[in-house]
Design a protein around this motif. Structure first.
Motif, mmCIF file in Angstrom:
data_model
loop_
_atom_site.group_PDB
_atom_site.id
_atom_site.type_symbol
_atom_site.label_atom_id
_atom_site.label_comp_id
_atom_site.label_asym_id
_atom_site.label_seq_id
_atom_site.Cartn_x
_atom_site.Cartn_y
_atom_site.Cartn_z
ATOM 1 N N LEU A 230 -22.242 -121.432 -39.438
ATOM 2 C CA LEU A 230 -20.932 -122.045 -39.686
ATOM 3 C C LEU A 230 -19.837 -120.977 -39.616
ATOM 4 C CD1 LEU A 230 -21.709 -124.467 -42.662
ATOM 5 C CD2 LEU A 230 -20.979 -125.123 -40.373
ATOM 6 N N ARG A 231 -20.141 -119.822 -40.209
ATOM 7 C CA ARG A 231 -19.148 -118.744 -40.218
ATOM 8 C C ARG A 231 -18.834 -118.324 -38.788
ATOM 9 N NH1 ARG A 231 -21.534 -115.576 -43.855
ATOM 10 N NH2 ARG A 231 -20.366 -116.288 -45.657
ATOM 11 N N ARG A 232 -19.883 -118.218 -38.005
ATOM 12 C CA ARG A 232 -19.694 -117.782 -36.624
ATOM 13 C C ARG A 232 -18.962 -118.853 -35.803
ATOM 14 N NH1 ARG A 232 -24.226 -116.810 -32.255
ATOM 15 N NH2 ARG A 232 -22.815 -116.253 -30.588
ATOM 16 N N PHE A 233 -19.305 -120.086 -36.111
ATOM 17 C CA PHE A 233 -18.663 -121.199 -35.415
ATOM 18 C C PHE A 233 -17.149 -121.126 -35.599
ATOM 19 C CE2 PHE A 233 -17.802 -125.959 -35.269
ATOM 20 C CZ PHE A 233 -17.976 -126.061 -33.903
ATOM 21 N N VAL A 234 -16.741 -120.798 -36.836
ATOM 22 C CA VAL A 234 -15.311 -120.714 -37.128
ATOM 23 C C VAL A 234 -14.731 -119.390 -36.624
ATOM 24 C CG1 VAL A 234 -13.597 -120.668 -38.975
ATOM 25 C CG2 VAL A 234 -15.542 -122.220 -39.118
ATOM 26 N N SER A 235 -15.414 -118.273 -36.931
ATOM 27 C CA SER A 235 -14.804 -116.969 -36.631
ATOM 28 C C SER A 235 -14.779 -116.697 -35.128
ATOM 29 C CB SER A 235 -15.541 -115.856 -37.365
ATOM 30 O OG SER A 235 -16.868 -115.808 -36.910
ATOM 31 N N ASP A 236 -15.819 -117.093 -34.404
ATOM 32 C CA ASP A 236 -15.792 -116.915 -32.950
ATOM 33 C C ASP A 236 -14.618 -117.661 -32.361
ATOM 34 O OD1 ASP A 236 -18.020 -115.420 -33.074
ATOM 35 O OD2 ASP A 236 -19.149 -116.560 -31.584
ATOM 36 N N SER A 237 -14.398 -118.812 -32.945
ATOM 37 C CA SER A 237 -13.314 -119.629 -32.433
ATOM 38 C C SER A 237 -11.980 -118.968 -32.744
ATOM 39 C CB SER A 237 -13.382 -121.019 -33.067
ATOM 40 O OG SER A 237 -12.395 -121.818 -32.516
ATOM 41 N N ILE A 238 -11.873 -118.325 -33.927
ATOM 42 C CA ILE A 238 -10.628 -117.639 -34.283
ATOM 43 C C ILE A 238 -10.383 -116.498 -33.298
ATOM 44 C CG2 ILE A 238 -9.613 -116.063 -35.990
ATOM 45 C CD1 ILE A 238 -10.930 -117.847 -38.115
ATOM 46 N N HIS A 239 -11.426 -115.721 -33.039
ATOM 47 C CA HIS A 239 -11.238 -114.551 -32.197
ATOM 48 C C HIS A 239 -11.190 -114.872 -30.713
ATOM 49 C CE1 HIS A 239 -13.032 -112.524 -35.901
ATOM 50 N NE2 HIS A 239 -11.739 -112.277 -35.876
ATOM 51 N N CYS A 240 -11.843 -115.923 -30.357
ATOM 52 C CA CYS A 240 -11.900 -116.258 -28.933
ATOM 53 C C CYS A 240 -11.332 -117.649 -28.728
ATOM 54 C CB CYS A 240 -13.330 -116.218 -28.424
ATOM 55 S SG CYS A 240 -14.245 -114.792 -28.975
ATOM 56 N N HIS A 241 -10.222 -117.894 -29.363
ATOM 57 C CA HIS A 241 -9.696 -119.248 -29.304
ATOM 58 C C HIS A 241 -9.503 -119.683 -27.852
ATOM 59 C CE1 HIS A 241 -7.926 -122.880 -30.487
ATOM 60 N NE2 HIS A 241 -6.729 -122.585 -30.019
ATOM 61 N N GLY A 242 -10.008 -120.819 -27.580
ATOM 62 C CA GLY A 242 -9.919 -121.312 -26.208
ATOM 63 C C GLY A 242 -11.167 -120.992 -25.409
ATOM 64 N N VAL A 243 -11.957 -120.028 -25.914
ATOM 65 C CA VAL A 243 -13.216 -119.719 -25.227
ATOM 66 C C VAL A 243 -14.342 -120.396 -25.978
ATOM 67 C CG1 VAL A 243 -14.763 -117.882 -24.472
ATOM 68 C CG2 VAL A 243 -12.284 -117.501 -24.549
ATOM 69 N N PRO A 244 -15.127 -121.200 -25.334
ATOM 70 C CA PRO A 244 -16.165 -121.923 -26.057
ATOM 71 C C PRO A 244 -17.123 -120.986 -26.752
ATOM 72 C CG PRO A 244 -15.958 -122.710 -23.812
ATOM 73 C CD PRO A 244 -15.131 -121.477 -23.928
ATOM 74 N N LEU A 245 -17.496 -121.348 -27.963
ATOM 75 C CA LEU A 245 -18.505 -120.585 -28.672
ATOM 76 C C LEU A 245 -19.808 -120.661 -27.904
ATOM 77 C CD1 LEU A 245 -19.177 -120.127 -32.277
ATOM 78 C CD2 LEU A 245 -20.975 -121.248 -31.008
ATOM 79 N N GLY A 246 -20.566 -119.624 -28.002
ATOM 80 C CA GLY A 246 -21.809 -119.620 -27.257
ATOM 81 C C GLY A 246 -21.763 -118.566 -26.181
ATOM 82 N N LYS A 247 -20.560 -117.935 -26.022
ATOM 83 C CA LYS A 247 -20.445 -116.872 -25.046
ATOM 84 C C LYS A 247 -21.419 -115.751 -25.415
ATOM 85 C CE LYS A 247 -16.859 -114.054 -22.986
ATOM 86 N NZ LYS A 247 -15.641 -113.338 -23.321
ATOM 87 N N GLY A 248 -22.317 -115.450 -24.554
ATOM 88 C CA GLY A 248 -23.285 -114.411 -24.854
ATOM 89 C C GLY A 248 -24.477 -114.907 -25.643
ATOM 90 N N ALA A 249 -24.412 -116.138 -26.098
ATOM 91 C CA ALA A 249 -25.529 -116.691 -26.861
ATOM 92 C C ALA A 249 -26.549 -117.271 -25.891
ATOM 93 C CB ALA A 249 -25.010 -117.785 -27.792
#
Ligand code: SF4
Ligand code: SF4
Length: 690
Positions: A372-391
């Motif tokens: 959950l933390r990553r879901f939110v923080s990745d989005s904060i840092h990479c706003h507009g870039v879908p989470l999962g980049k590199g995953a």
């Protein structure tokens, strides 16, 4: 000052809550086999059964339990079968047929899943089973929700005439919750009687099966609409409030802005995120968001199969990423992915297929927090870039394509093939129609006929089974009021006898089927003190499939000698005290034995033993003496041997009782003498060689 009385409160365990939900819904019959984490549901029901007029039993296994519940449902009573997830494997045979045949009184299966597993040999997901069976599933998150869902499940079952599965997982089943609850008032006993009404719709024959399968497919959409109408799925109120389905817009908690940083950044970052959570996992998501102090809109799924996916896709329209949280298999995720693809929705789907969540084990808040933390923080840092980049993402991770293919149907594919080949297909002649009917000389016909003579005037109920004797359901005998699956005849006759004890109940099954699945329900019938007769149609083979041996014959499939298991001895070993063997070729003796069996005040077993006609030499063909024949039609229309046929008679005009008479097709006649025994005018006898 008048004070409104507070409703009483109780601490209810999930399984207790399920039991009370069923009692409040007016359940009449509960049958179960114990299995953690489901056991306490039935324990609770058994404790209160007498007060509420409920018939409840621990059956010998889950299959027998479900068949008992089916019998009750088909009388119009509300019924429930309870088991754990592996128990559904045992009960799957009647379940698959029941999905086609449907219910009358609401029928609910409580199938408790054990992710982990804590106390099971597998951690299978019952929702997958439900998809396979095309049946609706309700997936409660809390004890209180489980209680409400059980009541809803009975209503859904009756509204759409299908069995409904309620699937609590271990936490929901075993956690306790403080709820407003008072036991329902006790009814006046005895409860009003219910009765099974005959209907060809309770007999699963191939033609009906195809029709009912079409119906089951057709009502999938109705199931989805029902879920939405009853608000089992929907957007849950955010920020730690009591979970209710409401279209309330998401908002950010003040606390979140403190913990996660600048409120403007956070608002922008989370505005295009969403979570979909199913069953008990919803609680972990809620708690996790509360701990993080973040508010992300959560779509709560209480009814995952069949998933009403379209409203979820609408909910996700303006999102860039969705996290799907569900224990065990990606049931919600896969249905949602299909709908997203179908409607051209483009967003990141984070879940099991993307590699972010496991398909094994039980979830909890601690396990979810990092994600959950990553879901939110990745989005904060990479706003507009879908989470999962590199995953470790898969192709299911990002859904962008629109469905463009023309749907292929059997019709269109056949047309394509014809055009491509350019050749004219020769249409083969239609094979001659062969009405499904017991063979000429089949001893089962005599057994059915004898029981019809002995019992139909007493409004007896005949439960049929699977084998060549299934054909006893066909006219003119019509000797099966229900057929579900192998071995079900016995459990259902016993189940019917518990709820309508004033009526004779007769189960018919073959010798091979007796060994396959007839023994456990016979044990159950004796144990539960049912009153019924089991007729073992023992033709000394597994006839329907080509005469394979079984344990009663003293030889193996290789032809080697083997120990012989005696059916009568097995029946006695199961505790049956009235056991007889009769030759069904002697119809008078079979009728007499049938009457005696029916008068026995308990479980009686009559073995009707005579070899299958296809394994023995035929005897002298019979003939009808046209002078003695009164053209009453009994041999043809009540006994129905296919060697008998109607002919136009020149010798017998209307004045002598009709224009037609009956004859025997010599080449078909087996010489069994059955028709000679049923002819009241002694007009049939063996041919005499000249
Ligand atoms: S004797 Fe009668 S009942 Fe038996 S096979 Fe011949 S016609 Fe059919
Ligand atoms: S039962 Fe006997 S009398 Fe009646 S039609 Fe058949 S042969 Fe004739």
């Amino acid at each position: 000052m008048n004070r409104i009385a507070e409703p009483p409160r109780r601490l209810l365990m999930g399984n207790e809550a399920i039991a009370w939900g069923a009692i409040e819904a007016g359940v009449r019959v509960v049958a179960a086999y114990p299995g953690t984490p489901s056991t306490e549901v039935t324990e609770k029901i058994l404790h209160h059964a007498g007060e509420y007029g409920i018939y409840a039993e621990w059956s010998v296994n889950e299959k027998v339990a479900l068949e008992t519940a089916i019998a009750a449902s088909w009388t119009g009573a509300r019924a429930m079968a309870c088991m754990k997830q592996v128990g559904l494997n045992v009960a799957s045979d009647p379940l698959m047929t029941l999905a086609y045949l449907g219910v009358k009184g609401g029928l609910v299966l409580i199938v408790a899943d054990d992710p982990g597993p804590h106390s099971s040999q597998t951690e299978q997901d019952t929702r997958l089973f439900a998809r396979f069976a095309k049946l609706p599933v309700l997936d409660p998150a809390t004890p209180e929700e489980a209680r409400e869902m059980v009541k809803a499940a009975f209503q859904l079952s009756e509204d759409l005439q299908v069995p409904v599965i309620v699937r609590p997982t271990t936490r929901t089943a075993h956690v306790c919750q403080d709820v407003a609850f008072a036991p329902p008032p006790k009814p006046a006993l005895p409860l009003p009687p219910v009765r099974f009404e005959r209907d060809p719709g309770w007999v699963i024959l191939p033609a009906l099966s195809a029709k009912r399968h079409r119906r089951l497919n057709a009502i999938q959409e109705e199931m989805r609409r029902w879920f939405l109408r009853h608000r089992l799925n929907g957007i849950a109120t955010p920020c730690g409030e009591e979970a209710t389905m409401s279209p309330a817009p998401p908002s950010l908690c003040d606390e979140a802005t403190e913990r996660m940083g600048n409120s403007g950044d956070l608002a922008r970052a989370t505005a295009d995120l969403a979570i979909v959570a199913g069953g008990v996992a919803y609680n972990y998501v809620r708690e996790g968001l509360d701990i993080l102090g973040v508010s992300i809109p959560v779509y709560k799924v209480g009814a995952p199969v069949p998933l009403p996916a379209a409203p979820i896709v609408d909910f996700l329209r303006d999102k860039t990423a969705v996290l799907i949280v569900e224990e065990q298999e990606p049931v919600i995720e896969e249905q949602l992915t299909i709908e997203a693809y179908r409607t051209g929705l483009s967003l990141s789907i984070i879940g099991k297929h993307s590699g972010h969540l496991p398909r094994e084990g039980e979830f909890n808040t601690d396990l979810l927090l990092p994600l959950l933390r990553r879901f939110v923080s990745d989005s904060i840092h990479c706003h507009g870039v879908p989470l999962g980049k590199g995953a470790p993402a898969t192709s299911a991770d990002r859904v962008t394509a629109k469905a463009q293919a023309t749907p292929v149907t059997p019709e269109t594919s056949a047309t394509t093939e014809t055009v491509a080949s350019g050749a004219e297909m020769a249409v083969p002649p239609a094979p001659p129609l062969r009405t499904p009917i017991l063979c000429a000389g089949c001893p089962h016909r005599n057994s059915f006929y004898a029981f019809i003579q002995a019992a139909r005037s007493r409004d007896a109920l005949f439960t049929g089974d699977i084998g060549c004797y299934t054909l006893g359901a066909m006219p003119p005998l019509g000797a099966a009021d229900t057929i579900v699956c192998m071995g079900a005849s016995v459990a259902m006759a016993a189940g019917f006898s518990q709820i309508e004890p004033d009526r004779p109940h007769i189960a018919f099954l073959g010798d091979s089927t007796f060994f396959h699945s007839g023994i456990p329900p016979l044990v159950n019938a004796v144990y539960q003190q049912a009153r019924m007769t089991l007729v073992v149609l023992d033709n000394r083979t597994t006839a329907m499939t080509g005469h394979q041996p079984h344990p009663g014959l003293g030889r193996k499939g290789t032809g080697e000698v083997a120990p012989t298991i005696d059916i009568a001895a097995v029946a006695r070993g199961c505790g049956v005290e009235w056991v007889r063997t009769v030759d069904p070729y002697d119809i008078a003796a079979t009728v007499a034995a049938a009457k005696e069996a029916l008068d026995y005040p308990g479980v009686s077993v009559l073995i009707a033993r005579r070899d299958c006609v296809n394994l023995v030499r035929r005897s002298t063909p019979h003939r009808i003496d046209p002078d003695a024949c009164r053209r009453c039609g009994i041999c043809l229309r009540k006994f129905g041997c296919p060697a008998l046929y109607e002919v136009k008679s020149l010798a017998h005009g209307e004045g002598q009782g009709g224009k037609t008479t009956v004859a025997i097709a010599r080449e078909k006649c087996f010489g069994c003498g059955g028709c000679a025994q049923v002819c009241p005018w002694k007009a049939i006898s063996p041919e005499v060689e000249s």
